[in-house]
Design an enzyme around this catalytic site. Structure first.
Site, PDB file in Angstrom:
ATOM      1  N   ASN A  52       8.737   6.933   7.864  1.00 31.58           N
ATOM      2  CA  ASN A  52       9.954   6.113   7.801  1.00 31.58           C
ATOM      3  C   ASN A  52      11.152   6.819   8.430  1.00 31.58           C
ATOM      4  O   ASN A  52      12.054   6.168   8.965  1.00 31.58           O
ATOM      5  CB  ASN A  52      10.267   5.725   6.356  1.00 31.58           C
ATOM      6  CG  ASN A  52       9.337   4.624   5.865  1.00 31.58           C
ATOM      7  OD1 ASN A  52       8.674   3.968   6.656  1.00 31.58           O
ATOM      8  ND2 ASN A  52       9.290   4.426   4.554  1.00 31.58           N
ATOM      9  N   SER A  64       9.465   4.296  -0.634  1.00 36.14           N
ATOM     10  CA  SER A  64       9.570   4.492   0.809  1.00 36.14           C
ATOM     11  C   SER A  64      10.537   5.611   1.118  1.00 36.14           C
ATOM     12  O   SER A  64      10.458   6.206   2.178  1.00 36.14           O
ATOM     13  CB  SER A  64      10.132   3.242   1.470  1.00 36.14           C
ATOM     14  OG  SER A  64       9.472   2.107   1.048  1.00 36.14           O
ATOM     15  N   GLU A  95       0.961   9.134   2.810  1.00 39.92           N
ATOM     16  CA  GLU A  95       1.771  10.347   2.742  1.00 39.92           C
ATOM     17  C   GLU A  95       1.768  10.782   1.273  1.00 39.92           C
ATOM     18  O   GLU A  95       2.162  10.007   0.395  1.00 39.92           O
ATOM     19  CB  GLU A  95       3.206  10.057   3.194  1.00 39.92           C
ATOM     20  CG  GLU A  95       3.322   9.853   4.689  1.00 39.92           C
ATOM     21  CD  GLU A  95       4.720   9.428   5.132  1.00 39.92           C
ATOM     22  OE1 GLU A  95       5.142   9.825   6.216  1.00 39.92           O
ATOM     23  OE2 GLU A  95       5.384   8.664   4.394  1.00 39.92           O
ATOM     24  N   HIS A 125       2.515   7.453  -0.728  1.00 39.21           N
ATOM     25  CA  HIS A 125       3.172   6.419   0.082  1.00 39.21           C
ATOM     26  C   HIS A 125       2.178   5.752   1.026  1.00 39.21           C
ATOM     27  O   HIS A 125       1.673   6.376   1.954  1.00 39.21           O
ATOM     28  CB  HIS A 125       4.333   7.063   0.869  1.00 39.21           C
ATOM     29  CG  HIS A 125       5.135   6.067   1.641  1.00 39.21           C
ATOM     30  ND1 HIS A 125       5.615   6.313   2.900  1.00 39.21           N
ATOM     31  CD2 HIS A 125       5.523   4.806   1.315  1.00 39.21           C
ATOM     32  CE1 HIS A 125       6.271   5.239   3.325  1.00 39.21           C
ATOM     33  NE2 HIS A 125       6.231   4.327   2.388  1.00 39.21           N
TER      34      HIS A 125
HETATM   35  N1  3HC Z   1      -4.058  -7.613   4.239  1.00 42.52           N
HETATM   36  C1  3HC Z   1      -5.337  -7.265   4.447  1.00 42.52           C
HETATM   37  N2  3HC Z   1      -5.878  -7.189   5.665  1.00 42.52           N
HETATM   38  C2  3HC Z   1      -5.102  -7.507   6.714  1.00 42.52           C
HETATM   39  C3  3HC Z   1      -3.768  -7.899   6.584  1.00 42.52           C
HETATM   40  C4  3HC Z   1      -3.256  -7.951   5.265  1.00 42.52           C
HETATM   41  N3  3HC Z   1      -1.985  -8.288   5.042  1.00 42.52           N
HETATM   42  N4  3HC Z   1      -3.270  -8.147   7.814  1.00 42.52           N
HETATM   43  C5  3HC Z   1      -4.248  -7.914   8.693  1.00 42.52           C
HETATM   44  N5  3HC Z   1      -5.352  -7.540   8.029  1.00 42.52           N
HETATM   45  C6  3HC Z   1      -6.625  -7.141   8.596  1.00 42.52           C
HETATM   46  C7  3HC Z   1      -7.337  -8.298   9.193  1.00 42.52           C
HETATM   47  O1  3HC Z   1      -8.145  -8.939   8.234  1.00 42.52           O
HETATM   48  C8  3HC Z   1      -8.151  -7.648  10.277  1.00 42.52           C
HETATM   49  O2  3HC Z   1      -9.290  -7.038   9.702  1.00 42.52           O
HETATM   50  P1  3HC Z   1     -10.713  -7.103  10.417  1.00 42.52           P
HETATM   51  O3  3HC Z   1     -10.546  -6.335  11.691  1.00 42.52           O
HETATM   52  O4  3HC Z   1     -11.586  -6.429   9.411  1.00 42.52           O
HETATM   53  O5  3HC Z   1     -11.005  -8.523  10.625  1.00 42.52           O
HETATM   54  C9  3HC Z   1      -7.273  -6.493  10.765  1.00 42.52           C
HETATM   55  O6  3HC Z   1      -6.373  -6.248   9.701  1.00 42.52           O
HETATM   56  C10 3HC Z   1      -6.526  -6.852  12.006  1.00 42.52           C
HETATM   57  O7  3HC Z   1      -5.773  -8.012  11.707  1.00 42.52           O
HETATM   58  P2  3HC Z   1      -5.484  -9.200  12.709  1.00 42.52           P
HETATM   59  O8  3HC Z   1      -6.545  -9.263  13.761  1.00 42.52           O
HETATM   60  O9  3HC Z   1      -5.162 -10.420  11.936  1.00 42.52           O
HETATM   61  O10 3HC Z   1      -4.120  -8.806  13.313  1.00 42.52           O
HETATM   62  P3  3HC Z   1      -3.728  -7.722  14.335  1.00 42.52           P
HETATM   63  O11 3HC Z   1      -4.839  -7.197  15.153  1.00 42.52           O
HETATM   64  O12 3HC Z   1      -2.570  -8.331  14.993  1.00 42.52           O
HETATM   65  O13 3HC Z   1      -3.255  -6.523  13.406  1.00 42.52           O
HETATM   66  C11 3HC Z   1      -1.775  -5.324  12.029  1.00 42.52           C
HETATM   67  C12 3HC Z   1      -2.331  -6.692  12.399  1.00 42.52           C
HETATM   68  C13 3HC Z   1      -2.900  -4.479  11.452  1.00 42.52           C
HETATM   69  C14 3HC Z   1      -0.712  -5.568  10.996  1.00 42.52           C
HETATM   70  C15 3HC Z   1      -1.217  -4.641  13.337  1.00 42.52           C
HETATM   71  O14 3HC Z   1      -0.340  -5.499  13.985  1.00 42.52           O
HETATM   72  C16 3HC Z   1      -0.500  -3.339  13.056  1.00 42.52           C
HETATM   73  O15 3HC Z   1      -1.105  -2.291  12.967  1.00 42.52           O
HETATM   74  N6  3HC Z   1       0.856  -3.424  12.964  1.00 42.52           N
HETATM   75  C17 3HC Z   1       1.695  -2.280  12.632  1.00 42.52           C
HETATM   76  C18 3HC Z   1       1.946  -2.290  11.154  1.00 42.52           C
HETATM   77  C19 3HC Z   1       2.793  -1.128  10.704  1.00 42.52           C
HETATM   78  O16 3HC Z   1       3.462  -0.459  11.460  1.00 42.52           O
HETATM   79  N7  3HC Z   1       2.768  -0.880   9.384  1.00 42.52           N
HETATM   80  C20 3HC Z   1       3.576   0.176   8.800  1.00 42.52           C
HETATM   81  C21 3HC Z   1       4.938  -0.318   8.472  1.00 42.52           C
HETATM   82  S1  3HC Z   1       5.946   0.909   7.714  1.00 42.52           S
HETATM   83  C22 3HC Z   1       5.509   0.871   6.089  1.00 42.52           C
HETATM   84  O17 3HC Z   1       4.712   0.086   5.648  1.00 42.52           O
HETATM   85  C23 3HC Z   1       6.177   1.861   5.226  1.00 42.52           C
HETATM   86  C24 3HC Z   1       7.067   1.202   4.249  1.00 42.52           C
HETATM   87  O18 3HC Z   1       7.594   2.200   3.409  1.00 42.52           O
HETATM   88  C25 3HC Z   1       8.171   0.445   4.871  1.00 42.52           C
END
Ligand code: 3HC
Length: 482
Positions: free
Chosen positions: A190, A119, A152, A140
């Site tokens: 990030n 990250s 990335e 990433h």
């Molecule tokens: N694994 C696989 N699929 C997943 C999942 C998981 N852990 N979580 C959710 N999904 C899928 C679901 O199955 C669903 O798929 P579908 O549309 O095909 O049925 C889809 O994602 C949407 O999921 P949900 O309806 O259950 O949930 P939401 O609509 O609330 O979406 C989310 C969940 C996609 C996590 C959304 O809230 C989101 O985009 N959040 C932001 C996440 C974010 O910012 N991530 C980046 C973080 S920073 C990072 O990772 C970098 C690191 O270095 C720290």
């Protein structure tokens, strides 16, 4: 560059997600974990994630079997000798990663590319631990890896251009969009996301607003897919803490010093979703439901008439000596309170989008007026976000510095406007990139919001980025993307 067999080392949340992404794209995957127990956990991640997709009707049972069948799990790194690419996703400890890369260099065929999903740790340091620094890159992914559409791809000063191109092409095969960046702590996403999350933890610690109110403000007010504390819990507080540490080490910007609250939660083992509890996951403390006895309300400030009409329609009477006086606007209100005969009746209200009203409570606000203001917002269909009477309240305090950081990042020459916008939308599911958001809110409004934050907190990083300032001075409404 042909990638047919890939290795993934470390099958925690990210590693297992990355393995799934490769297997879904038809590649053969060798997943490596340190011991049988960790391997079983990794298998569990893969099985649950694909089973969930089947339950949701997004994947047939047959295809699931195919995907899982492409993944071989092992505890022996030596099994990676035939891999064309190995992606490392082990814990963010530089010494562990350095020794892993040295090891992989000895095991993998000379043509193999070694990638890190780090990250924020320096890819260059990992490249230097190998005899093939030109074939080491950052790859990433974003959590959840199967869902978020960004990768990335990080190149160092010694990465061979063909390797960057090959890895980017592979990411495309996985259905991901690529932003290619140089090796700086936090890369694009990030570097912009984590300081905002850290800042949210700071607001919570200072008691500006509650956890749930800050989450609601950013979700419903700013339109983000998750509130900052929900997202911190998803990322993992330990990961967030480490990223902040790496950012601070590189920038020495005190805003990047990890929030003490984050440190405390991590030390207590409350790491977020992966440990069952982080900022969320405790026994919820329900809001005390109090009903205010307010009968009369007076609305003053920008847009007062429209809001007063909404209260009149709801049966509230207007009066000069009302039980509660709501002052609409985007700046702190305590000076207005001090001028009233009954200063305790004044509450600031800042509307954010269509659904949220920040309710600013001053040191003079009475408990009755605070409760009344909250109830009144609900009466007219808004979600109240009670907060302290501070510059920026909650949403602008969190959003404007993030937007400013994006402008500074572009100004520094690190990434283009379109790459930064794409990265935040595809990596974090933001409805708009920071430059699009800036243009939507209006450049002058953000510049003035930053000036107000700077005046209150004297934080150098809140001073508007020179480019933003100059565009406003020149009367420009948009950024030049040419
Ligand atoms: N694994 C696989 N699929 C997943 C999942 C998981 N852990 N979580 C959710 N999904 C899928 C679901 O199955 C669903 O798929 P579908 O549309 O095909 O049925 C889809 O994602 C949407 O999921 P949900 O309806 O259950 O949930 P939401 O609509 O609330 O979406 C989310 C969940 C996609 C996590 C959304 O809230 C989101 O985009 N959040 C932001 C996440 C974010 O910012 N991530 C980046 C973080 S920073 C990072 O990772 C970098 C690191 O270095 C720290």
């Amino acid at each position: 560059m042909a990638f047919e067999m890939v290795g993934v080392v470390g099958l925690g949340t990210m590693g297992a997600g990355i393995a799934e992404v490769f297997a879904r794209a038809g590649l053969r995957v060798i997943g490596v974990e340190a011991d049988a127990e960790a391997l079983a956990r990794g298998r569990g991640h893969l099985e649950r994630s694909t089973a969930r997709a089947v339950d949701k009707g997004r994947l047939s049972g047959e295809r699931r079997e195919e995907i899982l069948g492409r993944v071989t799990l092992t505890t022996s790194r030596a099994d990676l000798r035939e891999a064309d690419l190995v992606v490392e996703a082990i814990p963010e400890v530089l010494d562990y990663k350095r020794s892993l890369f040295a090891d992989l260099d000895g095991i993998c065929k000379p043509a193999a590319v070694l990638a890190t999903n780090t990250s924020s740790l320096p890819v260059t340091t990992l490249a230097a631990a190998t005899g093939r620094p030109g074939r080491v890159v950052g790859m990433h992914f974003f959590n959840p890896a199967p869902v978020m559409r960004l990768v990335e791809v990080v190149g160092t000063v010694v990465t061979e251009p063909g390797v960057l191109a090959g890895v980017s092409e592979l990411a495309g095969r996985l259905g991901k969009s690529v932003v290619t960046v140089k090796d700086r702590a936090g890369f694009v996403v990030n570097r912009l996301l984590l300081p905002y999350l850290n800042h949210a933890a700071g607001l919570l610690e200072q008691g500006v607003a509650t956890r749930d109110d800050i989450d609601a403000a950013m979700r419903l007010g700013a339109g983000l897919p998750m509130g900052p504390f929900e997202l911190l819990d998803l990322i993992g507080l330990d990961t967030a803490y480490e990223i902040m540490g790496a950012l601070f080490d590189e920038t020495r910007d005190r805003r990047h010093a990890p929030s003490p609250l984050l440190r405390e939660l991590v030390a207590a083992g409350l790491l977020g979703r992966k440990s069952g509890r982080g900022f969320h996951g405790d026994t919820a403390t329900p809001h005390r439901l109090e009903k205010s006895g307010a009968q009369t309300v007076k609305v003053i400030g920008e847009g007062a008439e429209a809001m007063a009409r909404r209260f009149a329609d709801a049966g509230f009477k207007a009066a000069d000596d009302a039980d509660v006086v709501l002052r609409l606007g985007e700046r702190p209100v305590v000076e207005h309170a001090a001028r009233l005969a009954r200063p305790g009746t004044l509450v600031g209200v800042h509307l954010v989008g269509e659904r949220v009203a920040e309710v600013a409570l001053t040191v003079l606000t009475s408990h009755e007026a605070a409760v009344a203001a909250r109830d009144l917002m609900k009466v007219i269909g808004l979600t109240p976000v009670p907060c302290k009477d501070r510059a920026g309240f909650v949403v602008d305090a969190l959003l404007h510095p993030y937007l400013n950081d994006a402008v500074r990042m572009h100004e520094s020459g690190y990434a283009s406007i379109s790459d930064i916008d794409a990265a935040m939308k595809l990596g974090c599911g933001y409805p708009a990139g920071p430059f699009e958001t800036l243009e939507e809110i209006g450049l002058p409004a953000v510049r003035d919001g930053l000036r107000a934050l700077y005046a209150e907190f004297r934080e150098p990083a809140y001073a508007p980025a020179p480019l933003l300032d100059q565009l406003v001075t020149a009367g420009a409404a948009t950024f030049d993307r040419a």
